[in-house]
Design an enzyme around this catalytic site. Sequence first.
Site, PDB file in Angstrom:
ATOM      1  CG  ASP A   1     -58.371  20.278  19.437  1.00 35.70           C
ATOM      2  OD1 ASP A   1     -57.461  19.685  18.807  1.00 35.70           O
ATOM      3  OD2 ASP A   1     -58.224  20.688  20.603  1.00 35.70           O
TER       4      ASP A   1
ATOM      5  CG  ASN B   1     -54.305  18.767   4.948  1.00 35.34           C
ATOM      6  OD1 ASN B   1     -53.361  18.756   4.178  1.00 35.34           O
ATOM      7  ND2 ASN B   1     -54.483  19.750   5.838  1.00 35.34           N
TER       8      ASN B   1
ATOM      9  CE1 TYR C   1     -45.426  14.059  11.186  1.00 34.56           C
ATOM     10  CE2 TYR C   1     -43.419  13.187  10.209  1.00 34.56           C
ATOM     11  CZ  TYR C   1     -44.622  13.854  10.083  1.00 34.56           C
ATOM     12  OH  TYR C   1     -45.027  14.311   8.850  1.00 34.56           O
TER      13      TYR C   1
ATOM     14  CE  LYS D   1     -48.808  11.917   9.718  1.00 38.81           C
ATOM     15  NZ  LYS D   1     -49.800  12.650   8.890  1.00 38.81           N
TER      16      LYS D   1
END
Length: 306
Positions: free
Chosen positions: A77, A104, A189, A193
């Site tokens: 996790d 990934n 987000y 990223k």
Amino acid sequence: MSGLNFNPDEEIPDLRGKSIFITGGTNGLGAQSAIHLAKHNASHIYISGRNAQSADKIIAQIRDTGSETKVQFIQCDLASLSSVKEAAEQFVSQAPTLDILMCNAGIMAKPPSLTTDGYELQFGTNHLGHALLVKKLLPLLEKTSTAGGDARIITLTSEGMFLHPKGGIVFGDLKTVQDFWIGGPWRRYGQSKLANMLYARELARRYSDITSVSVHPGVVSTELVGNSRLTDRALIYITNLGNVLKPEQGAYNQVWAATTPREKLENGLYYEPVGKLAQKKLDKTARDDNLARRLWEWTEEALKEY
């Protein structure tokens, strides 16, 4: 989608003897990557995730293709640093070598929340969890490189990184839910990223004997999109009309980066589908090497207990 001229069945080389670790390998792009790579005689593929039943389905699917690649599940996790530590230690105890680490797994546009360790959920999962895994597995990758092998770290980022908040990464708020006034889920987000891309570049600078690149998979119809809020999902599909990829296509860029001849990759750089160097598309913040170094130092401090 423009640039999607890649046939994994024909262009992935023989992977005999290769050991591969894929985070989030139990579904979506990670699962599809495992399926693509297993067709080419990889020695061993380890897939991590939270759901053992999902892993069993992917392992059975690969087995049904007739592949002789051994596929093994490792519980992990990424939103829990202790879980990542345990997963890495389990892997190291079982795997004598590692050729390809594919970072990934990820989450997208989630409501305000914190990880088990108190970090903003998307940043903690997408960046910090992966950073700890990389840190733990670097010795194996260096061992591969020292022995004359081709060690690689493939990190999934996203063009969503351009939604990052002002300054790129709000370091002072990373132990809060960062509930931004406007566009909070997407700004969080974008920040995570951006961190993925910057960290991959800094890895290449500090460990130049290991190939580290970041890749954008394209807009893909995976659970990552399907589990988004209806309004977010509609926005994604409308703004990418005609360019939404199937999961097996969405995995092309990462399996390309993992297996293309080394001379076709520029260490530390960013690629869009498939194999298109996209460094010129980065904004000023994403090109900031000082920000990359600061992220590295912040990450080292955050992980020092692990």
